[in-house]
Design an enzyme around this catalytic site. Structure first.
Site, PDB file in Angstrom:
ATOM      1  N   SER A  56      42.111   1.529  34.186  1.00  0.00           N
ATOM      2  CA  SER A  56      43.549   1.270  34.001  1.00  0.00           C
ATOM      3  C   SER A  56      44.394   1.646  35.212  1.00  0.00           C
ATOM      4  CB  SER A  56      44.065   2.011  32.761  1.00  0.00           C
ATOM      5  OG  SER A  56      44.020   3.408  32.959  1.00  0.00           O
ATOM      6  N   HIS A  96      47.639   8.387  34.132  1.00  0.00           N
ATOM      7  CA  HIS A  96      48.517   7.253  34.411  1.00  0.00           C
ATOM      8  C   HIS A  96      49.706   7.673  35.274  1.00  0.00           C
ATOM      9  CE1 HIS A  96      47.152   4.381  30.911  1.00  0.00           C
ATOM     10  NE2 HIS A  96      46.298   4.419  31.905  1.00  0.00           N
ATOM     11  N   ASP A 122      52.854   2.898  28.280  1.00  0.00           N
ATOM     12  CA  ASP A 122      51.925   3.635  27.415  1.00  0.00           C
ATOM     13  C   ASP A 122      52.459   3.950  26.022  1.00  0.00           C
ATOM     14  OD1 ASP A 122      50.084   3.647  29.428  1.00  0.00           O
ATOM     15  OD2 ASP A 122      50.500   5.695  30.089  1.00  0.00           O
TER      16      ASP A 122
END
Length: 180
Positions: A56, A96, A122
């Site tokens: 990701s 992230h 998210d």
């Protein structure tokens, strides 16, 4: 075969040698734990080192990259920074990038994250009804990385039998290693 040789070696090894090797093994394990605890204290993060498990965050980080984290509470989180956070109900922390910061008058900060390689932010990953992360959700912030060093961890996660084989080989090596 080789298995019989192994048992022969074990039988021939006297008790003192065996105790010595077991103690040696215990020293290695306790040293590793002490280093880990030391890193936790120095970095302020409960997990000073994490392995990237998904794609990701490509191209910034790839699966198997090893990240070094710090988590100093007086250091404000900035947009664009890469954080590792934990969400209630999920065991594995997520790596992230912070994309938005929402600061209140009282100094409380909330922020939103997104994987560089993901289409959406998210919010779908946070616990139900949670739209922002807070500082307490952050395990650490990426400060450096080693590419692909964590592939062993991924292989062990994907193939549990490999993990036991590796542990068995390491254990046998430590027990049978002859002092030269």
């Amino acid at each position: 075969g080789p298995a019989m040789d192994l048992f022969g070696d074990l039988r021939r090894m006297n008790k003192r040698q065996l105790y010595y090797q077991v103690l040696n093994f215990a020293m290695i394990v306790s040293s590793a734990l002490m280093i880990w605890k030391g890193l936790i204290v120095i970095t302020g993060s409960e997990s000073p080192i994490v392995v990237v498990l998904s794609g990701s965050m490509e191209p910034a980080f790839h699966r198997g990259d090893l990240l070094f984290l710090t988590n100093f509470h007086d250091d404000p989180i900035k947009a664009g920074e890469i954080v590792v956070f934990k969400v209630e109900g999920r065991d594995i922390p997520i790596v992230h990038r912070v994309i938005k910061i929402h600061e209140k008058e009282n100094g409380n900060m909330k922020f939103l994250t997104k994987g560089d390689n993901n289409e959406v932010d998210d919010r779908g990953l946070y616990k139900e009804g949670q739209n922002w992360l807070e500082k307490k959700d952050v395990v650490g912030r990426a400060r450096g990385f080693l590419p692909y060093v964590g592939m062993v961890t991924i292989i062990m996660n994907d193939y549990p039998k490999f993990k036991y084989a590796l542990l068995a080989v390491m254990g046998a090596y430590v027990l049978l290693k002859r002092e030269s």
